[in-house]
Motif scaffolding. Structure first.
Motif, short mmCIF file in Angstrom:
data_model
loop_
_atom_site.label_atom_id
_atom_site.label_comp_id
_atom_site.label_asym_id
_atom_site.label_seq_id
_atom_site.Cartn_x
_atom_site.Cartn_y
_atom_site.Cartn_z
N TYR A 313 6.22 35.10 20.88
CA TYR A 313 5.67 34.27 19.81
C TYR A 313 6.71 33.32 19.22
O TYR A 313 6.36 32.42 18.46
CB TYR A 313 5.04 35.18 18.74
N TYR A 316 5.97 29.55 20.48
CA TYR A 316 4.95 28.66 19.91
C TYR A 316 5.47 27.98 18.65
O TYR A 316 5.07 28.30 17.53
CB TYR A 316 3.68 29.46 19.61
N VAL A 317 6.38 27.05 18.86
CA VAL A 317 7.03 26.34 17.77
C VAL A 317 6.67 24.86 17.88
O VAL A 317 6.75 24.27 18.96
CB VAL A 317 8.56 26.51 17.83
N LYS A 318 6.28 24.27 16.78
CA LYS A 318 5.90 22.86 16.75
C LYS A 318 6.99 21.97 17.34
O LYS A 318 8.18 22.14 17.05
CB LYS A 318 5.61 22.45 15.30
N ILE A 324 0.66 25.00 19.87
CA ILE A 324 0.51 25.83 18.67
C ILE A 324 -0.97 26.05 18.36
O ILE A 324 -1.30 26.70 17.36
CB ILE A 324 1.20 25.20 17.45
N ASN A 325 -1.85 25.51 19.20
CA ASN A 325 -3.28 25.69 18.97
C ASN A 325 -4.03 25.55 20.30
O ASN A 325 -3.44 25.33 21.35
CB ASN A 325 -3.80 24.69 17.94
N TYR A 390 0.31 18.61 17.73
CA TYR A 390 1.19 19.28 16.77
C TYR A 390 0.85 18.87 15.34
O TYR A 390 1.27 19.53 14.38
CB TYR A 390 2.66 18.96 17.07
N GLY A 394 -2.43 25.26 13.46
CA GLY A 394 -2.24 26.36 14.40
C GLY A 394 -3.42 27.31 14.32
O GLY A 394 -3.86 27.67 13.23
N ARG A 398 0.45 34.47 15.35
CA ARG A 398 1.87 34.11 15.27
C ARG A 398 2.79 35.29 15.54
O ARG A 398 4.00 35.12 15.75
CB ARG A 398 2.19 33.55 13.88
#
Length: 452
Positions: A313, A316-318, A324-325, A390, A394, A398
């Motif tokens: 997890y 999943y960083v912008k 992120i979605n 982005y 999200g 997370r």
């Protein structure tokens, strides 16, 4: 040459030409994707139709601890019957003698497939497609890092030293010079793959320091999962020859992008061979829309399978090359679901959420399961996302604990993957997550010890 050797896949026969086979590694994937099994002399393998391993190999966490998943009989470690799939026989070219590897399938005492064996889970999902007259086709992309040897887990992971004597540099995506830095390792990867009969569609430098991507040609999901399973091992072995490690962690290095296993899907009509995502006039079909909707609606619950560890997890960083979605878009790498540029015949859907740390059998099975539910439910997806995803919200879990909660509630997904698999997987993942929660991190010691 023994009769059974004459019936081996072509690459294995070429590998053994004029050689004496010494050993056969009888292997099976556990839940994390680690090869378990036995190495036996070739003469013994020629006489055996199966061998035994305890079912408890599927109850182990990544640390080697155990989840209480044995069921009503209790933890008696009953034997499974493991039968070879000789179509998977391939070389182990890094060994000191002439060795083959053969993937086995797990059966119980009544000769029924063990439902929580990962390869059996994928076979179950593929069969559901075939029962509907569909033939699923996938193409996985494998990202990984070549890093310096790390003998102390307390030390941060660092990029490997390249041919130039300098550490691998970041943000060199698609650079041929960067690829050349790892030339000796890549040469061995190509050599091992050739010995094993695998065709690499291409190797590129990705955006991270020492990060590479290998693309495989599209094909049958089980065959491709077998290849990814084998590839992880051969890449690790190639790296070890050159005093570095290959890691498939989702996020091994801070401030660097993570490693994904992007999965491309297309579905063929089993009778006609035509892509069910395209009409005869080349337009997109309703099946195409339903497939996207299936990924959007069910992927949050499947995330515990395609992102199976706490580290997953962190990917999943912008603005770090991971979604992120679950927005979808055409030729848009910021969305979780991407529709690549292609001809109508090759129209496909790319799932960009799966991490390279997932078990390839389970990752592909979970992704196909979501698409299958979409096809059978017949729902419409959200409107196509235009622009930078982005900037959107999200909509995926997370942390692993939240993902497991969603997985436990997903009864429709359980029916596709198999209820018994879902039961065992959840128990093992919760045990693993509880182990992690007992570990105090350096961040906590640095910022909380004297400040709270």
């Amino acid at each position: 040459m023994a009769d059974w050797i004459k019936s081996l896949p072509g690459a294995a026969q070429v590998y053994l030409e004029d050689k004496r086979l010494d050993e056969v590694e009888c292997i099976i994937s556990d839940l994390p994707g680690i090869a378990r099994g036995k190495a036996v002399p070739a003469t013994k393998f020629a006489r055996q139709d199966y061998f035994h391993l305890p079912d408890s190999i599927f109850y182990q966490t990544i640390t080697g601890d155990w989840g209480e998943a044995a069921g009503d009989e209790g933890f008696i470690e009953k034997d499974m019957i493991l039968k070879p799939d000789m179509e998977t026989a391939t070389a182990a070219p890094w060994t000191g003698d002439w060795t083959l590897q053969v993937i086995h399938d797990a059966y119980d005492r009544d000769d029924k497939p063990v439902p929580f064996s990962p390869r059996n889970v994928l076979k179950r999902v593929v069969q559901l497609y075939r029962d509907k007259g569909w033939e699923p086709v996938v193409a996985p992309e494998m990202e990984f890092f070549l890093v310096a040897r790390n003998l102390d887990p307390a030390h941060e992971i660092e990029p490997m030293i390249g041919r130039s004597g300098r550490p691998a540099a970041a943000r060199q995506a698609y650079s041929m010079t960067a690829v050349d830095e790892f030339g000796p390792v890549i040469d061995d990867i190509y050599d091992f793959a050739e010995h094993q009969g695998f065709e690499i569609d291409g190797i590129t430098q990705e955006g991270g320091a020492g990060q590479l991507e290998i693309n495989l040609l599209h094909g049958d999901p089980v065959k491709l999962a077998d290849e990814v399973f084998y590839f992880k091992r051969l890449i690790r072995e190639a790296a070890m020859r050159h005093n570095c490690y290959a890691t498939f962690m989702a996020k091994p290095i801070e401030d660097e992008p993570g490693s994904a296993m992007h999965i491309h899907h297309s579905i063929l009509d089993a009778k006609t061979g035509e892509n069910i995502f395209s009409n005869k006039d080349s337009s997109e079909t309703e099946h195409f829309q339903h497939y996207i909707a299936g990924l959007q609606n069910h992927m949050p619950a499947a995330l515990a399978v395609i992102a199976p560890y706490v580290n997953s997890y962190r990917r999943y960083v912008k603005d770090h090359a991971a979604p992120i979605n679950l927005e979808w878009g055409r030729d848009n790498r910021t969305t979780g679901i991407r529709i690549p540029l292609s001809s109508p015949k090759a129209r496909r859907v790319e799932n960009r959420l799966a991490g390279m740390d997932c078990n390839p059998y389970l990752g592909i099975a979970a992704s196909l399961a979501c698409g299958y539910l979409g096809l059978t439910e017949g729902k419409k997806p959200k409107d196509e996302f235009k622009g930078d995803a982005y900037d959107g919200d999200g909509d995926i879990p997370r942390v692993l604990g939240q993902a497991i909660d969603l997985f436990d509630e997903a009864t429709a997904l359980h029916e596709v993957l198999g209820p018994e698999f879902a039961r065992v997987y959840s128990i093992v993942k919760r045990a693993e997550y509880d182990e992690f929660l007992q570990v105090i991190s350096p961040w906590e010691r640095e910022h909380l010890l004297l400040n709270v």
